[in-house]
Design a protein around this motif. Structure first.
Motif, mmCIF file in Angstrom:
data_model
loop_
_atom_site.group_PDB
_atom_site.id
_atom_site.type_symbol
_atom_site.label_atom_id
_atom_site.label_comp_id
_atom_site.label_asym_id
_atom_site.label_seq_id
_atom_site.Cartn_x
_atom_site.Cartn_y
_atom_site.Cartn_z
ATOM 1 N N LEU A 37 -23.739 1.388 1.131
ATOM 2 C CA LEU A 37 -23.882 0.059 0.519
ATOM 3 C C LEU A 37 -23.607 -1.068 1.523
ATOM 4 N N GLY A 38 -23.056 -0.717 2.680
ATOM 5 C CA GLY A 38 -22.670 -1.742 3.647
ATOM 6 C C GLY A 38 -21.473 -2.547 3.179
ATOM 7 N N GLY A 39 -20.581 -1.906 2.438
ATOM 8 C CA GLY A 39 -19.426 -2.634 1.889
ATOM 9 C C GLY A 39 -18.104 -2.027 2.318
ATOM 10 N N ARG A 40 -17.027 -2.594 1.778
ATOM 11 C CA ARG A 40 -15.685 -2.125 2.095
ATOM 12 C C ARG A 40 -15.272 -1.019 1.119
ATOM 13 N N LEU A 41 -14.303 -0.213 1.570
ATOM 14 C CA LEU A 41 -13.695 0.778 0.688
ATOM 15 C C LEU A 41 -12.284 0.285 0.358
ATOM 16 N N VAL A 42 -12.075 -0.031 -0.913
ATOM 17 C CA VAL A 42 -10.806 -0.594 -1.365
ATOM 18 C C VAL A 42 -10.135 0.421 -2.277
ATOM 19 N N ALA A 43 -8.841 0.674 -2.071
ATOM 20 C CA ALA A 43 -8.140 1.657 -2.903
ATOM 21 C C ALA A 43 -7.082 0.960 -3.754
ATOM 22 N N LEU A 44 -7.031 1.320 -5.012
ATOM 23 C CA LEU A 44 -5.980 0.828 -5.908
ATOM 24 C C LEU A 44 -4.936 1.926 -6.080
ATOM 25 N N ILE A 45 -3.661 1.549 -5.861
ATOM 26 C CA ILE A 45 -2.545 2.477 -6.107
ATOM 27 C C ILE A 45 -1.607 1.796 -7.076
ATOM 28 N N THR A 46 -1.293 2.462 -8.193
ATOM 29 C CA THR A 46 -0.363 1.863 -9.156
ATOM 30 C C THR A 46 0.987 2.569 -9.065
ATOM 31 N N GLY A 47 2.047 1.828 -9.357
ATOM 32 C CA GLY A 47 3.389 2.416 -9.315
ATOM 33 C C GLY A 47 3.883 2.519 -7.886
ATOM 34 N N ASP A 48 4.678 3.551 -7.611
ATOM 35 C CA ASP A 48 5.247 3.705 -6.280
ATOM 36 C C ASP A 48 4.167 4.070 -5.270
ATOM 37 N N VAL A 49 4.190 3.370 -4.146
ATOM 38 C CA VAL A 49 3.213 3.663 -3.089
ATOM 39 C C VAL A 49 3.783 4.782 -2.221
ATOM 40 N N PRO A 50 2.972 5.790 -1.883
ATOM 41 C CA PRO A 50 3.482 6.879 -1.045
ATOM 42 C C PRO A 50 4.105 6.336 0.234
ATOM 43 N N ALA A 51 5.289 6.872 0.575
ATOM 44 C CA ALA A 51 6.039 6.343 1.709
ATOM 45 C C ALA A 51 5.285 6.521 3.018
ATOM 46 N N ASP A 52 4.579 7.657 3.150
ATOM 47 C CA ASP A 52 3.843 7.871 4.404
ATOM 48 C C ASP A 52 2.577 7.023 4.446
ATOM 49 N N GLY A 53 2.306 6.329 3.356
ATOM 50 C CA GLY A 53 1.211 5.365 3.361
ATOM 51 C C GLY A 53 -0.144 6.022 3.246
ATOM 52 N N ILE A 54 -1.078 5.275 2.707
ATOM 53 C CA ILE A 54 -2.449 5.783 2.702
ATOM 54 C C ILE A 54 -3.297 4.834 3.529
ATOM 55 N N LEU A 55 -2.612 3.821 4.133
ATOM 56 C CA LEU A 55 -3.347 2.834 4.901
ATOM 57 C C LEU A 55 -4.157 3.526 5.972
ATOM 58 N N GLY A 56 -5.420 3.316 5.962
ATOM 59 C CA GLY A 56 -6.258 3.848 7.026
ATOM 60 C C GLY A 56 -6.659 5.300 6.861
ATOM 61 N N LEU A 57 -6.012 6.010 5.936
ATOM 62 C CA LEU A 57 -6.392 7.407 5.754
ATOM 63 C C LEU A 57 -7.744 7.502 5.060
ATOM 64 N N HIS A 58 -8.518 8.477 5.421
ATOM 65 C CA HIS A 58 -9.751 8.808 4.699
ATOM 66 C C HIS A 58 -10.698 7.621 4.553
#
Lengths: 324, 249
Positions: A37-58
């Motif tokens: 689509l030529g767009g961004r991939l945005v992730a929604l996380i509700t509640g506690d965010v995993p400590a090791d982060g998902i930033l940049g993963l996958h």
């Protein structure tokens, strides 16, 4: 309307929040769609965010977080309010989530609220021209449908259908504020059934047992093999109807539809409604003393023999093989 | 206790599926029809709840072809009090089905709406939550335990091996998972009584679904089977092949 929004589920253990297994699969499918689509991939996380982060993963570009109580469990109303707020903020072309208990319910509910297309429990999703398309098993996998949507869609992805890919990148993060949701459903209690189990539909390997076990006290043959392989265990309808095993373990058209990497059917003859629930497994091994049993028609490997003799051999071999 | 149960006529789960001439539906030649199994559990549970309350009624509703009168009569024979049939000969997607159900039950008084968790043909598990969205009601899907006390439903559902117990203000939409109730077989008395129970028929409210089912195909055939000897050596070669050839261990 060219971004893709993910709703990623987290699990809560002693080590804090972690992403559930299908999250990486959902993100991998979402990345491919966002690229198309030529767009961004945005992730929604509700509640506690995993400590090791998902930033940049996958391949995730941007993370939206919604904090507060009430997101730790699988309550529809707060999760729906958060997802709708994220949809309003991102205005995505598609929302992807796992076809889990919560994901199927949430996807359908929010698609209903928004009047969006729903593609439920699909095994692939793609862009064809300017339409979203998906492949969806119907009749418990006896047929595959091709679905298409011209407008925005919510897509729930069947666990184990898309192999997860690492795709680290620099990502940004933002907190989203969501108004208090409808409180007409309240959590009273959570009852753990012994050890916390992997959802059958999300397991990589499943060992299933049927009538061929002979009696419920022989079920140890199934759990011993499952333990040796690090597998989940399932059951045929006959065994569940006979009261040997709980409903939650039933694989088949009136139980759970599973597609693990490896499915080992032990003493299961292969009634059509059982085959429907497991024949999309990547590799199928069947053990049955009847060489004519229908289960062998879908099996990649067949062992003609009595489960009482074969399973201890396989369990012993797995014990030495997997540690070697 | 006034309960509405949404049911669907589906092809029997024992059906061997063949693709129809249009390439977008299954060949219905010679197939048997049943009430979708989870919907049948919802009907049974509704009857039990009404009988435990000692008052109220159970209304079964379907959106489907004229022939689905048979499944409505079966539910009446099990013990439901009345039936509503929104007729259409077309396949409706989940969104269109939910809106047609809403139109069929609008104006009726109810405390609870029960659906099966999914129909065993489309397998979307969507109509219950979509109906809740359309009616702005709370929703809990995949419920395997349900009691009603003081205007609230106490429901159980299993996720990741844990059971969540939830309290739900009524009215609400709940969808049935296996274990909720074991459907009874209608007796002769029930079958006779069902013939006299009210069954209202009207054309289903129209509306297109935003998802189009373009085509339907059989899944790809699986390859030939490798036979493994039931011996310790056989087991070792199986495990080696699973790891080296199939890469699943």
């Amino acid at each position: 309307m060219s971004d893709v929004l993910l709703f990623l589920e987290t699990a809560h253990g002693e080590a804090g929040a972690t992403l559930k297994k299908p999250a990486a699969e959902v993100a991998t499918a979402g990345r491919a769609l966002a690229d198309a689509l030529g767009g961004r991939l945005v992730a929604l996380i509700t509640g506690d965010v995993p400590a090791d982060g998902i930033l940049g993963l996958h391949g995730v570009d941007h993370v939206l977080t919604v904090s507060g109580d009430g997101y730790g469990r699988h309550m529809l109303a707060p999760q729906a309010a958060a997802l709708e707020a994220a949809v309003a903020s991102v205005r995505p072309r598609a929302v992807l989530l796992a076809a889990s208990v919560l994901g199927k319910e949430l996807g359908a509910y929010v698609a209903g609220r928004l009047g969006w297309s729903l593609m439920s429990d699909v095994i692939s999703v793609a862009l064809d021209g300017d339409r979203l398309t998906a492949t969806k098993p119907k009749y418990a996998g006896k047929a595959l449908a091709r679905l298409a949507a011209a407008g925005p869609a919510i897509v729930s992805l069947r666990p184990n259908a898309v192999p997860p890919a690492e795709n680290a990148r620099d990502a940004t993060s933002e907190a989203l504020v969501v108004a208090a949701s409808d409180a007409r459903v309240r959590l009273r209690e959570v009852v753990a059934a012994g050890e916390k189990k992997l959802e059958l539909t999300e397991a990589d390997t499943i060992v299933s047992g049927g009538r061929g076990l002979g009696a419920p006290e022989n079920w140890g043959l199934i759990t011993d093999l499952a333990h040796a392989l690090g597998a989940a265990h399932g059951a045929s309808r006959a065994v569940v109807d006979a009261g040997w095993r709980p409903h939650a373990e039933q694989v088949g058209q009136t139980g759970k539809t599973v597609s693990p990497k490896l499915y080992i059917a032990c003493g299961i003859s292969g009634a059509i409604q059982h085959l429907a629930g497991m024949s999309s497994s990547k590799v199928i091994v069947a053990v049955n003393k009847d060489a004519e049993a229908p289960i062998f028609k879908v099996a990649d490997y067949g062992i003609v023999g009595d489960v009482h003799d074969v399973l201890p051999l396989l369990t012993a071999a797995a014990g030495t093989f997997l540690t070697s | 206790m006034k309960i509405i149960v949404c049911i669907k006529r589906v092809v029997d789960t024992e059906t061997r599926v063949k693709i129809g001439a249009d390439g977008a539906s299954i060949d219905l030649g010679g197939v048997q029809y049943i009430t979708a199994p989870y919907d049948e559990m919802a009907v049974e549970k509704a009857i039990q709840l009404r009988d435990e309350a000692g008052e109220g009624n159970v209304t079964v509703v379907t959106v489907g072809p004229a022939a689905a009168t048979k499944e409505l009569r079966t539910a009446l024979a099990m013990g439901a009090d009345e039936a509503v049939h929104a007729t259409t000969e077309n396949r409706l997607g989940p969104q269109a089905t939910a809106l047609a159900l809403k139109a069929a039950i609008d104006g009726r008084d109810y405390d609870l709406i029960l659906c099966g968790k999914q129909a065993t043909d489309e397998d979307d598990a969507a109509v219950g939550p979509m109906l809740a969205a359309a009616l702005e009601l709370p929703c809990v899907a995949f419920v395997h335990g349900l009691t009603v006390e003081g205007g609230k439903a106490i429901v159980e559902r299993e996720i990741d091996g844990e059971t969540e117990i939830l309290e739900v203000d009524l009215p609400a939409v709940l969808t049935a998972q296996k274990g909720l109730a074991e459907p009874r077989y209608p007796g002769l008395k029930g079958i006779m009584a069902a013939k006299k129970k009210p069954l209202a028929t009207a054309e289903a409210a129209g509306g297109d679904d935003p998802t189009v089912l373009e085509s339907l195909a059989l899944p790809p055939a699986r390859g030939a089977m490798v036979t493994i000897e039931p011996t310790a050596d056989g087991m070792r070669s199986l495990l080696e092949s699973l790891r080296n050839d199939k890469k699943v261990l």
